[in-house]
Design an enzyme around this catalytic site. Structure first.
Site, short mmCIF file in Angstrom:
data_model
loop_
_atom_site.label_atom_id
_atom_site.label_comp_id
_atom_site.label_asym_id
_atom_site.label_seq_id
_atom_site.Cartn_x
_atom_site.Cartn_y
_atom_site.Cartn_z
N LYS A 20 0.79 -1.17 0.06
CA LYS A 20 -0.01 0.02 -0.09
C LYS A 20 0.98 1.31 -0.02
O LYS A 20 2.00 1.24 0.12
CB LYS A 20 -0.81 0.15 1.30
N PHE A 40 -15.14 3.57 7.25
CA PHE A 40 -13.71 3.91 6.84
C PHE A 40 -13.66 3.74 5.21
O PHE A 40 -12.54 3.95 4.79
CB PHE A 40 -12.99 3.04 7.60
N ARG A 97 -1.86 -14.21 4.31
CA ARG A 97 -2.73 -13.60 5.30
C ARG A 97 -1.99 -13.67 6.70
O ARG A 97 -1.93 -12.94 7.46
CB ARG A 97 -3.79 -14.19 5.39
N THR A 154 -5.38 -7.23 10.89
CA THR A 154 -5.62 -6.05 10.13
C THR A 154 -5.29 -4.66 11.11
O THR A 154 -4.65 -3.78 10.48
CB THR A 154 -7.28 -6.03 10.13
N ARG A 200 2.59 -6.62 9.64
CA ARG A 200 2.02 -5.50 10.30
C ARG A 200 2.57 -5.35 11.71
O ARG A 200 2.42 -4.32 12.03
CB ARG A 200 0.45 -5.94 9.93
N ASN A 239 -1.88 -0.36 7.02
CA ASN A 239 -1.27 -1.41 7.59
C ASN A 239 -0.26 -2.15 6.59
O ASN A 239 -0.10 -3.65 6.47
CB ASN A 239 -2.10 -2.45 8.13
N GLU A 286 -9.59 -9.89 -7.89
CA GLU A 286 -8.51 -8.74 -7.65
C GLU A 286 -7.43 -9.02 -8.67
O GLU A 286 -6.82 -7.88 -8.96
CB GLU A 286 -8.15 -9.16 -6.11
P1 DAT Z 1 -7.91 -6.89 5.70
O1 DAT Z 1 -6.97 -5.76 4.74
O2 DAT Z 1 -7.11 -7.42 6.72
O3 DAT Z 1 -8.17 -7.92 4.87
P2 DAT Z 1 -10.37 -5.55 5.76
O4 DAT Z 1 -10.51 -6.11 4.38
O5 DAT Z 1 -11.34 -6.07 6.74
O6 DAT Z 1 -8.99 -5.95 6.18
O7 DAT Z 1 -10.48 -4.13 5.60
C1 DAT Z 1 -9.68 -3.56 4.36
C2 DAT Z 1 -8.65 -2.29 5.05
O8 DAT Z 1 -9.64 -1.30 5.39
C3 DAT Z 1 -7.72 -2.73 6.24
O9 DAT Z 1 -6.50 -3.31 5.54
C4 DAT Z 1 -7.63 -1.66 6.84
C5 DAT Z 1 -8.70 -0.74 6.80
N1 DAT Z 1 -9.88 -1.06 7.86
C6 DAT Z 1 -10.45 -2.39 8.17
N2 DAT Z 1 -11.48 -2.14 9.16
C7 DAT Z 1 -11.36 -0.90 9.61
C8 DAT Z 1 -11.69 -0.36 10.67
N3 DAT Z 1 -12.67 -0.65 11.39
N4 DAT Z 1 -11.36 1.32 10.84
C9 DAT Z 1 -10.53 1.71 10.14
N5 DAT Z 1 -9.86 1.12 9.07
C10 DAT Z 1 -10.24 -0.21 8.88
MG MG Z 2 -9.70 -7.67 3.39
#
Ligand code: DAT
Ligand code: MG
Length: 139
Positions: A11, A59, A87, A93, A104, A118, A132
């Site tokens: 990212k 978010f 993962r 996350t 992370r 992250n 994706e």
């Molecule tokens: P991951 O990237 O671990 O698969 P995700 O798909 O649930 O997590 O969310 C995508 C991204 O969004 C994650 O890497 C960071 C951000 N994110 C997720 N949940 C969040 C929250 N509750 N508040 C702020 N940012 C969040």
């Molecule tokens: Mg995800």
């Protein structure tokens, strides 16, 4: 036997902090094979597709803005159970609680922003990975 593929993103925070090599190194040291890679500036349309599952969440807009804040490096990695395996390498996350030893957990922390920053993305299922990879690399 066909091996599994996953989409990994470094990212914009990871690129800005010059952690691209560190992330690639961890993928390769684990034994996964990188079969495609590109650095690009993602636009809103691409990111709204990529993060479609998060549309409507508080978010979501901060997430899209953050992901547009600089270039990302998109990577296809291959190997048996690579989706689950990456993962695991990435960690939880939330970087504050991500286990030490993970990308992370070792390299990110809470920055007090509306969206969690992250370092990496990794696909969460074979269906997500196929979807994706097409978004970032085409058919
Ligand atoms: P991951 O990237 O671990 O698969 P995700 O798909 O649930 O997590 O969310 C995508 C991204 O969004 C994650 O890497 C960071 C951000 N994110 C997720 N949940 C969040 C929250 N509750 N508040 C702020 N940012 C969040
Ligand atoms: Mg995800």
């Amino acid at each position: 036997m066909s091996t599994e593929k996953t989409l990994i993103l470094v990212k914009p925070d990871g690129v800005r902090r010059q952690l691209v090599g560190e992330v690639i190194s961890r993928i390769e040291k684990k034994g996964y094979v990188i079969t495609a890679m590109r650095m690009m500036q993602a636009d809103r349309a691409l990111l709204e597709r990529h993060y479609a599952e998060h549309q409507g969440k508080p978010f979501f807009e901060p997430l899209v803005e953050f992901m547009m804040s600089g270039p990302v490096v998109a990577i296809v990695a291959e190997g048996n159970r690579v989706i689950e395996g990456f993962r695991s390498l990435a960690g939880a996350t939330d970087p504050t609680v991500a286990a030490p030893g993970t990308i992370r957990g070792d390299l990110a922390r809470d920055q007090g922003t509306k969206v969690v920053q992250n370092i990496v993305h990794g696909s969460d299922s074979p269906e997500s990975a196929a979807r994706e990879i097409e978004i970032f690399f085409g058919k």
